[in-house]
Design an enzyme around this catalytic site. Structure first.
Site, PDB file in Angstrom:
ATOM      1  N   ASP A 278       0.859  -1.174   0.000  1.00  0.00           N
ATOM      2  CA  ASP A 278       0.000   0.000   0.000  1.00  0.00           C
ATOM      3  C   ASP A 278       0.906   1.239   0.000  1.00  0.00           C
ATOM      4  O   ASP A 278       2.098   1.144   0.294  1.00  0.00           O
ATOM      5  CB  ASP A 278      -0.891  -0.018   1.242  1.00  0.00           C
ATOM      6  CG  ASP A 278      -1.703   1.243   1.408  1.00  0.00           C
ATOM      7  OD1 ASP A 278      -2.433   1.608   0.466  1.00  0.00           O
ATOM      8  OD2 ASP A 278      -1.591   1.872   2.479  1.00  0.00           O
TER       9      ASP A 278
ATOM     10  N   ASP B 179      -0.329   5.123   0.875  1.00  0.00           N
ATOM     11  CA  ASP B 179      -0.624   6.164   1.858  1.00  0.00           C
ATOM     12  C   ASP B 179      -0.684   5.585   3.262  1.00  0.00           C
ATOM     13  O   ASP B 179      -1.556   4.766   3.576  1.00  0.00           O
ATOM     14  CB  ASP B 179      -1.944   6.855   1.506  1.00  0.00           C
ATOM     15  CG  ASP B 179      -1.867   7.555   0.164  1.00  0.00           C
ATOM     16  OD1 ASP B 179      -0.883   8.272  -0.067  1.00  0.00           O
ATOM     17  OD2 ASP B 179      -2.781   7.373  -0.663  1.00  0.00           O
TER      18      ASP B 179
ATOM     19  N   GLU C  89      -0.720  11.076   4.429  1.00  0.00           N
ATOM     20  CA  GLU C  89      -2.076  11.593   4.611  1.00  0.00           C
ATOM     21  C   GLU C  89      -2.107  12.973   5.268  1.00  0.00           C
ATOM     22  O   GLU C  89      -2.540  13.952   4.660  1.00  0.00           O
ATOM     23  CB  GLU C  89      -2.918  10.604   5.419  1.00  0.00           C
ATOM     24  CG  GLU C  89      -3.153   9.272   4.714  1.00  0.00           C
ATOM     25  CD  GLU C  89      -4.066   9.372   3.504  1.00  0.00           C
ATOM     26  OE1 GLU C  89      -4.399  10.487   3.066  1.00  0.00           O
ATOM     27  OE2 GLU C  89      -4.434   8.297   2.981  1.00  0.00           O
TER      28      GLU C  89
ATOM     29  N   GLY D  18      -9.071   9.955  -2.684  1.00  0.00           N
ATOM     30  CA  GLY D  18      -9.094  11.393  -2.433  1.00  0.00           C
ATOM     31  C   GLY D  18     -10.295  12.110  -3.004  1.00  0.00           C
ATOM     32  O   GLY D  18     -10.950  12.912  -2.319  1.00  0.00           O
TER      33      GLY D  18
ATOM     34  N   LYS E 193      -4.615  19.882  -7.034  1.00  0.00           N
ATOM     35  CA  LYS E 193      -4.167  19.167  -5.837  1.00  0.00           C
ATOM     36  C   LYS E 193      -2.912  18.352  -6.132  1.00  0.00           C
ATOM     37  O   LYS E 193      -1.991  18.277  -5.309  1.00  0.00           O
ATOM     38  CB  LYS E 193      -5.298  18.275  -5.320  1.00  0.00           C
ATOM     39  CG  LYS E 193      -4.940  17.504  -4.058  1.00  0.00           C
ATOM     40  CD  LYS E 193      -4.446  16.109  -4.357  1.00  0.00           C
ATOM     41  CE  LYS E 193      -4.010  15.377  -3.118  1.00  0.00           C
ATOM     42  NZ  LYS E 193      -3.586  13.982  -3.412  1.00  0.00           N
TER      43      LYS E 193
END
Length: 250
Positions: free
Chosen positions: A10, A12, A19, A54, A81
């Site tokens: 994974d 994040d 995060e 997100g 972003k």
């Protein structure tokens, strides 16, 4: 007898502390850039993390606050972003979790396949990888939210990676930090080692679904505290420990 041939990472909260120090302030900067009446405090963002992905969090948060966002504005926000997130990665605001780079190198030297499986978009992953290290990463492939119809806790990403890798679930192990990630890994048939994110409130009751739970992967000068599973020698997650978790002695 199971043989470890693949590790599925994974991103994040597992590879890096992305995060709170990466995505949250990048979204807040993007909201401000576009004049949107949204701002995520750490407490509010911790609640939003139960929503995988997100842009799904943006839609959910906007609905909560009665803010209307059309598809064109969402697309513009996503691009802005990503720019802000890349800036934060390159400026050193996003840090790799303890032991990650050490274990990446060890697995690479041993010829173990390594894959990224994340509910984030490919742009966010590229931003993180371009912001640290020497630009050479040992991943055989990357599966993101752009590649599958559903994010975690759906197993779609892991199943996609297993098919692409040519490995069976019995030959692999997932590294995760969240309840959604743990559920996704287990639903795909993969054993899962957890290095929990402190803000995931749904995770503690699920520790027993993992093969082991440690606060992080450990460094020699910073051994990891263990919460669950077979003892990890010296608080360092190594290739030998991962092999042991996949095929413990009878």
């Amino acid at each position: 007898m199971a043989e470890l041939r693949g590790v599925f990472w994974d991103v994040d909260g597992t590879l890096a502390d992305t995060e709170m120090d990466g995505h949250r302030p990048a979204f807040n900067q993007a909201f401000e850039d576009l004049g949107l009446p949204l701002h995520w405090t750490p407490e509010h963002y911790a609640d939003l993390l139960s929503v995988p992905g997100g842009m799904a969090r943006v839609r959910f948060s906007a609905r909560q606050q009665g803010v209307s966002l059309d598809d064109d504005l969402l697309l513009t926000l996503r691009g802005r972003k990503r720019e802000r997130y890349l800036e934060r990665c390159r400026s050193g605001h996003v840090r790799w979790r303890p032991g990650v780079l050490r274990l990446l190198r060890e697995l690479d030297c041993a010829g173990v396949q390594q894959w990224i499986v994340t509910s984030s978009g490919r742009g966010s992953v590229s931003a993180l990888l371009s912001g640290g290290g020497d630009g050479s990463w040992p991943f055989q492939g990357i599966v993101t939210a752009d590649d599958v119809p559903e994010g975690k806790p759906s197993p779609a990403g892991y199943l996609h990676a297993l098919q692409a890798s040519g490995l069976s679930a019995e030959e692999g192990l997932a590294l995760e930090d969240s309840a959604a990630g743990l559920r996704a890994a287990r639903a795909s048939g993969l054993a899962c080692l957890l290095t929990p994110s402190p803000w995931d409130r749904d995770l503690p009751p699920l520790h027993g679904l993992a093969v082991a739970v440690l606060e992080h992967l450990g460094e020699r000068e910073r051994p990891a505290h263990q919460c669950w599973g077979p003892p990890c020698p010296q608080g360092l997650v190594t290739l030998e420990y991962l092999k042991f978790l996949l095929d413990p002695p009878a």
